[in-house]
Design an enzyme around this catalytic site. Structure first.
Site, PDB file in Angstrom:
ATOM      1  CG  ASP A 132      -2.058   0.961   1.156  1.00  0.00           C
ATOM      2  OD1 ASP A 132      -1.927   1.978   0.441  1.00  0.00           O
ATOM      3  OD2 ASP A 132      -3.098   0.713   1.805  1.00  0.00           O
ATOM      4  NE  ARG A 165      -4.666   3.053   0.338  1.00  0.00           N
ATOM      5  CZ  ARG A 165      -5.757   2.399   0.735  1.00  0.00           C
ATOM      6  NH1 ARG A 165      -6.952   2.897   0.465  1.00  0.00           N
ATOM      7  NH2 ARG A 165      -5.651   1.268   1.400  1.00  0.00           N
TER       8      ARG A 165
END
Length: 359
Positions: free
Chosen positions: A291, A293
C-alpha cells in the site's frame, strides 16, 4: 538582469517539475553526480545518448529485485549493472513484469554494492510519486552539465517527499446529492503542486464532537465504472448514505488511485492478477509496497476543516492508527462491510489475510 530569488522555484516545486520531466522521458540531475531517467518513458535516442556517457546502472526496488532473483545490497533497492549490449526492450522487460511468466529467466543480473545509493533511492521515489513503474536508469553526469535539466539534491529530495504535505482550501460550494440534499464539496490543494483532494461535508457536523467520517481513496474502476473486482463503489455509496441518514458527516475523497500507485499501474496489477497473483503479490512484482497511500493527508484535511475527533467508517486499522498518531482522535471504528461478490471474494480475503483489514 538577474532574476530575483523569490521568483525562482522552491525545492518542492523543482521536485514536482522533476516528476513531470520523468513522465515525459527527460532525465533529471541528482546530487550533481548522475543523470536519472524513468525506464518506462525512456526513448531509444535518449538511451543511446546516456550510454555514450559511461556505464549505466538500473535501479529497482527490493520487491522487483526479489522477483528477478537479483541481489539486494541497499535494503530497499538494488542497483544493477546494465550490460553493454542491453537495449531498451531489455530494460523494459526488467522493469515491467508483464511477460515474467513467458520469459522467466532475465539474467544473470549483476548487483552493485559500492558507492552512494542515495541518488538511486531518490530516483525511485521520484518515479513512484510520478506514478511510473519504479525503475530508473542512472548515467554519469557529463561536464559541463547539460543546460535546461532539473537539478535536485538527492538527500533533500527524499526528505521533502517523506515530509507531511500541507494543504490550502481552494473553493467550496453547495452540492445536493442523492444521499443528502444538504451537501457541500470542499477542494484542497497541496503546496507541492500534486493532485487536489476533496472533502464532502454532509449536513452541519458539530466541530466539537466526533464526526462520522470516512477516508475514501479514489477508485475509477469501482466508483465510476461499478467494477465488481473490488468493494470501493459500494463502500462509497454506503458511507454517504449512512451520513445522510444520520444527518451529518464528512467523506474525504483522496486522489490515491490503486492504493497510491495510479490507474496505469493499477491496470498492470490487474493484468498480473489475471495471471494468478493476488493483489499484494501483483504490487510486489511491479516493485511497489502493499500500500503506497499516505493517510496523513486525511488527518491534515480534517484539521483544516476544524475536526479533531471522528467516528471512522473503515475496516482498515491502519487508517485508525495513522489518524490517531497525527492528532485526530478516533472515538469509534464503524465497520463498513458491503460489496462482497463472487468476483471480489478472493480480493477481500487477501486484504484480510495480508493487509489486516477487519472483514
Amino acid at each position: 538582469m538577474q532574476t530575483p530569488f523569490a521568483l525562482g522555484p522552491s525545492l518542492p516545486e523543482r521536485i514536482n517539475r522533476a516528476r513531470a520531466d520523468l513522465r515525459m522521458g527527460l532525465p533529471v540531475i541528482l546530487s550533481d553526480t548522475v543523470l536519472a531517467v524513468a525506464v518506462e518513458t525512456l526513448s531509444v535516442e535518449r538511451l543511446a545518448a546516456l550510454r555514450a556517457l559511461g556505464p549505466l546502472t538500473l535501479v529497482l526496488t527490493s520487491w522487483r529485485a526479489e522477483t528477478l532473483k537479483a541481489r539486494v545490497y541497499d535494503d530497499d533497492l538494488a542497483r544493477i549493472a546494465v550490460p553493454e549490449d542491453a537495449d531498451l526492450a531489455w530494460l523494459r522487460a526488467i522493469a515491467d513484469p508483464a511477460d515474467d511468466l513467458m520469459v522467466p529467466m532475465k539474467g544473470p543480473l549483476s548487483s552493485l554494492r559500492d558507492g552512494d545509493a542515495i541518488p538511486a533511492r531518490a530516483a525511485i521515489q521520484l518515479a513512484k510519486t510520478a506514478q511510473l513503474l519504479p525503475a530508473a536508469l542512472l548515467a554519469p553526469l557529463p561536464r559541463p552539465r547539460p543546460e535546461g535539466l532539473t537539478a535536485l539534491d538527492a538527500a533533500q529530495t527524499l526528505q521533502v517527499i517523506s515530509d507531511e504535505t500541507t494543504f490550502a482550501p481552494v473553493s467550496a460550494a453547495r452540492v445536493p446529492m442523492r444521499a443528502a440534499e444538504k451537501g457541500r464539496l470542499h477542494i484542497f490543494r497541496p503546496d507541492d503542486g500534486s493532485e487536489e483532494h476533496y472533502a464532502i461535508e454532509i449536513g452541519s457536523p458539530d466541530r466539537e464532537g466526533p464526526v462520522l467520517a470516512r477516508l475514501h481513496s479514489a477508485c475509477f474502476t469501482g466508483d465510476v465504472l461499478g467494477s465488481l473486482k473490488c468493494d470501493c463503489g459500494p463502500q462509497l455509496d454506503a458511507a454517504l448514505q449512512q451520513m445522510g441518514a444520520e444527518g451529518a458527516g464528512v467523506l474525504l475523497y483522496l486522489n490515491q488511485e490503486g492504493r497510491g500507485i495510479g490507474l496505469a499501474n493499477k491496470m498492470r496489477a490487474y493484468a498480473l492478477q489475471d495471471q494468478g497473483f493476488d493483489t499484494v503479490e501483483a504490487n510486489h512484482r511491479l516493485g511497489f509496497e502493499d500500500d503506497e497511500r499516505d493517510f496523513r493527508i486525511g488527518a491534515a484535511i480534517l484539521r483544516k476543516l476544524g475536526f479533531s475527533k471522528v467516528r471512522l467508517l473503515t475496516n482498515n486499522p491502519a487508517k485508525v492508527n495513522m489518524l490517531q498518531s497525527h492528532g485526530i482522535a478516533v472515538t469509534e471504528r464503524v465497520p463498513l462491510k458491503v460489496g462482497l461478490s463472487q468476483h471480489n471474494a478472493a480480493y477481500l480475503a487477501t486484504k484480510a489475510a495480508k493487509s489486516g483489514h477487519l472483514l
